[in-house]
Design a protein around this motif. Sequence first.
Motif, PDB file in Angstrom:
ATOM      1  N   GLU A 165       0.827  -1.207   0.000  1.00 30.88           N
ATOM      2  CA  GLU A 165       0.000   0.000   0.000  1.00 30.88           C
ATOM      3  C   GLU A 165       0.859   1.254   0.000  1.00 30.88           C
ATOM      4  O   GLU A 165       0.546   2.238  -0.704  1.00 30.88           O
ATOM      5  CB  GLU A 165      -0.909  -0.015   1.230  1.00 30.88           C
ATOM      6  N   LEU A 178       2.183   1.790  -3.391  1.00 29.46           N
ATOM      7  CA  LEU A 178       1.104   2.234  -4.278  1.00 29.46           C
ATOM      8  C   LEU A 178       0.824   3.719  -4.107  1.00 29.46           C
ATOM      9  O   LEU A 178       0.569   4.429  -5.084  1.00 29.46           O
ATOM     10  CB  LEU A 178      -0.154   1.410  -4.004  1.00 29.46           C
ATOM     11  N   ILE A 206       1.485   0.601 -11.214  1.00 31.17           N
ATOM     12  CA  ILE A 206       0.301   0.685 -10.356  1.00 31.17           C
ATOM     13  C   ILE A 206      -0.597  -0.539 -10.554  1.00 31.17           C
ATOM     14  O   ILE A 206      -1.122  -1.110  -9.583  1.00 31.17           O
ATOM     15  CB  ILE A 206      -0.475   1.988 -10.637  1.00 31.17           C
ATOM     16  N   LEU A 251       0.879  -3.391  -8.664  1.00 27.94           N
ATOM     17  CA  LEU A 251       0.697  -3.263  -7.212  1.00 27.94           C
ATOM     18  C   LEU A 251      -0.746  -3.559  -6.813  1.00 27.94           C
ATOM     19  O   LEU A 251      -1.002  -4.190  -5.777  1.00 27.94           O
ATOM     20  CB  LEU A 251       1.102  -1.854  -6.757  1.00 27.94           C
ATOM     21  N   LEU A 252      -1.699  -3.118  -7.619  1.00 31.05           N
ATOM     22  CA  LEU A 252      -3.104  -3.415  -7.342  1.00 31.05           C
ATOM     23  C   LEU A 252      -3.369  -4.917  -7.436  1.00 31.05           C
ATOM     24  O   LEU A 252      -4.104  -5.483  -6.613  1.00 31.05           O
ATOM     25  CB  LEU A 252      -4.013  -2.660  -8.313  1.00 31.05           C
ATOM     26  N   TYR A 281      -8.746   2.167  -3.756  1.00 31.24           N
ATOM     27  CA  TYR A 281      -7.559   2.381  -4.590  1.00 31.24           C
ATOM     28  C   TYR A 281      -7.898   2.227  -6.070  1.00 31.24           C
ATOM     29  O   TYR A 281      -7.426   3.003  -6.917  1.00 31.24           O
ATOM     30  CB  TYR A 281      -6.449   1.399  -4.208  1.00 31.24           C
TER      31      TYR A 281
END
Length: 205
Positions: free
Chosen positions: A11, A14, A37, A40-41, A77
């Motif tokens: 997190e 991110l 991104i 990471l998600l 997010y």
Amino acid sequence: MSWEIQFRKTEAQLDIKLASFLNPQSFANVDHIENDINLLLDELTVIIDGAEQTISSSPSFALQHKLARHRDVLSDYYSQFKRAKEKTRATKNRVDLLGSVRNDIEAYRNKSYSNEQTLNKENDKLKSSHNLADQAIKIAMDTQESLRFQRSLYKGINKRFLELGQKFPMLNSLIGRIKNRKKRDSLIMGTVVGFCIILILYYSG
């Protein structure tokens, strides 16, 4: 390392990537940041799914609540990233449009400046041609005036020689030679003047 620590670590990464995505130093690396991104998600999704499978059989309400809260964070997010992409793309399109307009303006200015330079050169060339033509006309007029003066002078001399020739017949042959010389000088003078005018007009073009 527990799933929650992994989630917090990912997190944090991110958050940094999202900040860079919203305020890029250059739009050239936006696609690279967007890919990071997405990775990471996906990583957060894997962490949440794995944790959900681990504690699915646990009766602990606290763990269930914590997992639900992290899934809400992940969902938030995704929403943030969607809005960030829309904002970044709109900004990039605006920058590209402004850059295109600037390029068009600069190209128009350069073209106008080039046309102005061409017109100035043509104008200078035309002025130079006019000046040379004026000089040629002046030379021709001066030459004409000189020839008129010489003609008048020769007429007076001829008249005088004719009077003398009538008194002295031997002078007739001398008068004839003078006439021939006058014709030759006039022809040479006219040829030289014409040649000079042709040269001036040729080099002024």
